[in-house]
Enzyme design. Sequence first.
Site, PDB file in Angstrom:
ATOM      1  N   HIS A  57       0.798  -0.931  -0.025  1.00  0.00           N
ATOM      2  CA  HIS A  57       0.103  -0.004   0.273  1.00  0.00           C
ATOM      3  C   HIS A  57       0.740   1.287  -0.278  1.00  0.00           C
ATOM      4  CE1 HIS A  57       0.650  -0.907   4.458  1.00  0.00           C
ATOM      5  NE2 HIS A  57      -0.021   0.666   4.886  1.00  0.00           N
ATOM      6  N   HIS A  59       1.566   3.911   2.095  1.00  0.00           N
ATOM      7  CA  HIS A  59       1.842   4.574   3.353  1.00  0.00           C
ATOM      8  C   HIS A  59       3.318   4.782   2.697  1.00  0.00           C
ATOM      9  CE1 HIS A  59      -2.396   3.831   5.882  1.00  0.00           C
ATOM     10  NE2 HIS A  59      -1.718   5.289   5.332  1.00  0.00           N
ATOM     11  N   HIS A  62       5.717   2.461   3.879  1.00  0.00           N
ATOM     12  CA  HIS A  62       6.085   0.928   3.499  1.00  0.00           C
ATOM     13  C   HIS A  62       6.454   1.500   1.565  1.00  0.00           C
ATOM     14  CE1 HIS A  62       3.884  -1.448   5.846  1.00  0.00           C
ATOM     15  NE2 HIS A  62       2.986   0.030   6.214  1.00  0.00           N
ATOM     16  N   ASP A 134      -0.204  -3.965   6.049  1.00  0.00           N
ATOM     17  CA  ASP A 134      -1.172  -3.055   7.690  1.00  0.00           C
ATOM     18  C   ASP A 134      -2.412  -3.708   7.467  1.00  0.00           C
ATOM     19  OD1 ASP A 134       1.344  -2.132   8.014  1.00  0.00           O
ATOM     20  OD2 ASP A 134       0.681   0.002   7.973  1.00  0.00           O
ATOM     21  N   HIS A 172       4.135  -4.354  10.665  1.00  0.00           N
ATOM     22  CA  HIS A 172       3.983  -3.733  11.678  1.00  0.00           C
ATOM     23  C   HIS A 172       4.733  -4.350  13.710  1.00  0.00           C
ATOM     24  CE1 HIS A 172       4.040   0.470  10.564  1.00  0.00           C
ATOM     25  NE2 HIS A 172       2.894   0.386   9.906  1.00  0.00           N
TER      26      HIS A 172
END
Length: 256
Positions: A57, A59, A62, A134, A172
């Site tokens: 994704h 973000h 990442h 995530d 994470h």
Amino acid sequence: MAKLEIEQFPCLSDNYGVLIHDAAANLTASIDAPDAGAVGRALAEKGWRLTHILTTHHHADHTGGNLALKAETGCKIIGPRGEKGKIPGIDQAVGEGDRVPFGAVEFSVIDTPGHTAGHITYWGPNAGVAFVGDTLFAIGCGRVIEGTPEMMWQSLQKLMALPKETAVYCGHEYTQANARFALTIEPENAALKQRAKEVDQARAAGKPTLPTTIGLELDTNPFLRPHVPAIQQRLGMVGKPAWQIFAEIRERKNRS
Ligand SMILES: [Fe+2]
């Protein structure tokens, strides 16, 4: 089972970087690229040459390393079709049902929106592994930022249907806080209590709590357990639709 070497390393504040390597094909992929420096050091330590980045994704924690790693190595960047415009350096956009060949492994792309609108998961059935970014965490799940709780619940159900022994790599290290919260939702779950102890021990020893497995999450992750009567009773939601119970648990976690 296809032979895939996997190297997981902490980076940024609480992210994990992951490298996967097929020695026979001499291919190495970085699962997301949180930080070019950390990924570069992990590559150098292993003596691997980066050939791919598989993005889950958009973000920044990442994708922040994408452009520098591409400039250094010429690697090919594969990422979610729904976020094509937001993935730096993307060469190939993929979505639900697409196949991503990687040496002896063939990844199957699963759309798992909710955390972000276009989030995807890379599932390698013949390597027994899934890279979920995530969407799913150990004893937790990602915040629902761009999607709806119902959408996130549908995404999680797709992951819940994978083989129980599937090794799950997440973006994470949040497990210790997740376990503490989970015990407020399902304090009578013996498997969860045992796992919380093991997580505390692992973290005290500086060890990662990932990868996890689908089976372990089904047994201990409250976000995957809205059908459990004790949870429904505790939340005062007996008989309510699963996605609503999921949404309530997510809401409580946001406030915790
Ligand atoms: Fe994220």
